[in-house]
Structures are given as structure tokens and as C-alpha cells.
Design an enzyme around this catalytic site. Sequence first.
Site, PDB file in Angstrom:
ATOM      1  N   ASP A 195       0.619  -1.026   0.484  1.00 40.54           N
ATOM      2  CA  ASP A 195      -0.347  -0.287   0.507  1.00 40.54           C
ATOM      3  C   ASP A 195       0.775   1.225  -0.238  1.00 40.54           C
ATOM      4  O   ASP A 195      -0.180   2.380   0.930  1.00 40.54           O
ATOM      5  CB  ASP A 195      -1.031   0.214   1.290  1.00 40.54           C
ATOM      6  CG  ASP A 195      -2.232  -1.270   1.218  1.00 40.54           C
ATOM      7  OD1 ASP A 195      -2.462  -1.870  -0.116  1.00 40.54           O
ATOM      8  OD2 ASP A 195      -1.780  -1.359   2.156  1.00 40.54           O
ATOM      9  N   ARG A 196       2.158   1.111   0.020  1.00 42.60           N
ATOM     10  CA  ARG A 196       3.143   2.392  -0.265  1.00 42.60           C
ATOM     11  C   ARG A 196       2.987   2.931   0.455  1.00 42.60           C
ATOM     12  O   ARG A 196       3.815   3.901   0.857  1.00 42.60           O
ATOM     13  CB  ARG A 196       2.721   3.145  -1.908  1.00 42.60           C
ATOM     14  CG  ARG A 196       2.029   2.881  -2.891  1.00 42.60           C
ATOM     15  CD  ARG A 196       3.316   2.554  -3.857  1.00 42.60           C
ATOM     16  NE  ARG A 196       3.615   2.128  -5.262  1.00 42.60           N
ATOM     17  CZ  ARG A 196       3.661   0.540  -5.610  1.00 42.60           C
ATOM     18  NH1 ARG A 196       3.476  -0.553  -4.353  1.00 42.60           N
ATOM     19  NH2 ARG A 196       3.658   1.049  -6.404  1.00 42.60           N
ATOM     20  N   LEU A 197       2.833   2.085   1.263  1.00 41.88           N
ATOM     21  CA  LEU A 197       3.723   2.969   3.234  1.00 41.88           C
ATOM     22  C   LEU A 197       4.930   2.239   4.031  1.00 41.88           C
ATOM     23  O   LEU A 197       5.373   1.219   4.265  1.00 41.88           O
ATOM     24  CB  LEU A 197       2.785   1.777   4.005  1.00 41.88           C
ATOM     25  CG  LEU A 197       1.216   3.062   4.477  1.00 41.88           C
ATOM     26  CD1 LEU A 197       0.101   2.565   5.639  1.00 41.88           C
ATOM     27  CD2 LEU A 197       1.417   4.986   4.405  1.00 41.88           C
TER      28      LEU A 197
END
Length: 217
Positions: A195-197
Amino acid sequence: MSEANVALPSMRVSYEAGALDESSLAATWHEQLQLWFDEAVRADLVEPNAMVLATADAEGVPSSRTVLCKGFDERGVVFFTNYTSAKSHDLKATRVAAATFPWLGLQRQVNVRGTVEKVETAETAEYWGERPRGSQLGAWASPQSRVVANRAALQASLTGIERRFAEAEKVPVPPHWGGWRIRPESVEFWQGRPDRLHDRLRFRRTNDLWTVERLAP
């Protein structure tokens, strides 16, 4: 427009190969870099010592290119090149650089930024002695970053250098060739996450003290 260009907006990978937290981080940036570099080697990544070197000229115009890291320790990250090349002109003008190790196969990257200095002559000579003879001759023959008429002109230059050192057991280090060391002000370790975290942990130096910070992705 090609099919590949049409597909670009939908091209993405879910980064799930690992995580990076403060508790698992080594005590120093160079120890952490060694850990990740060793893992990149064991993963059989292509040229794990390749790094993208970014510089800027005196007017602030940026350039980037891939070079090979040839050493790192607590003093910094070292690469070798022609001192008359475009990158060396930039480094002489600004005395700063940034470099990125793009270990895509491990969904990782390491970003180094800092001031630069030339490595000692003895260190350059030691590395030079490990280079293949062909690479040594090529360093003498190539007027790096200058415009040349054609490939034949380069070959002619190499032929002349081969004749010049034909009887030499060892090829000497060219006076225009040597190493640069990036002395880090910051070193960021980036691990891709879902989730691009992503995990981004940065060693940052203030005077002679290093602190570790987590950056938002």
C-alpha cells in the site's frame, strides 16, 4: 502510442518482500549498508555494487549516471573515475553528491548524500593494481566525456596506448584518474511495503553525531 505506454498507469508491484524497523537496524549506517549489501550479493542481483550517482554543475544543472561502488567504510562510499570527466568537473565545482543503490530485486534502495573528497593516492594505486590490464589501458585511452569523432577514433587511441605500454609489466596510474569518496551527511534505507507505506529509516549527521529518523513514505 504503444501498448506498453498505454499500460504504464496500471504497472505496479505490491512490495511484500520485507520490513525495516528501528529495532533491527544496525548501530551505524556503514554496518547497515554492509548487511544489505551482503544480502544483495547472496540474492545474486546483477551488479549489486552499481549505484546511480547524481551531481550538479556550478549553475545547478543536474546530471546522473550509474557508477560502481568500489568500497565503503565509516569514512564514506568510494568510486573511481577520470578526474577530467563531466562528473569530476561537477564534483570539483560543488563538492557534493548523492548516490542510490537500486536493489530492485529485494524491493530496497539506499540513498547516500554528502560532501566529496578525492581518495588518497595510495588508495587509488591499490585499487588500480586490482583492475584488469584492459581496463587500465582503457582509462589511459579514453578522454572521458569529451566529444569524439567516432568509434574508430577511440580504437585508434587504445591502439596507441597498447603500443606505449607494450613492454611495461605494470601499467601506471594515469595522472588524470583516481577515486572520489562521498562522506555522508545522510544515509537513508528504504524498504518497500504494501500500500506504498514504505519503511524509510535515515541516519543523519549533525556535526559528529548521528541520529536515526523515520521518514513518511
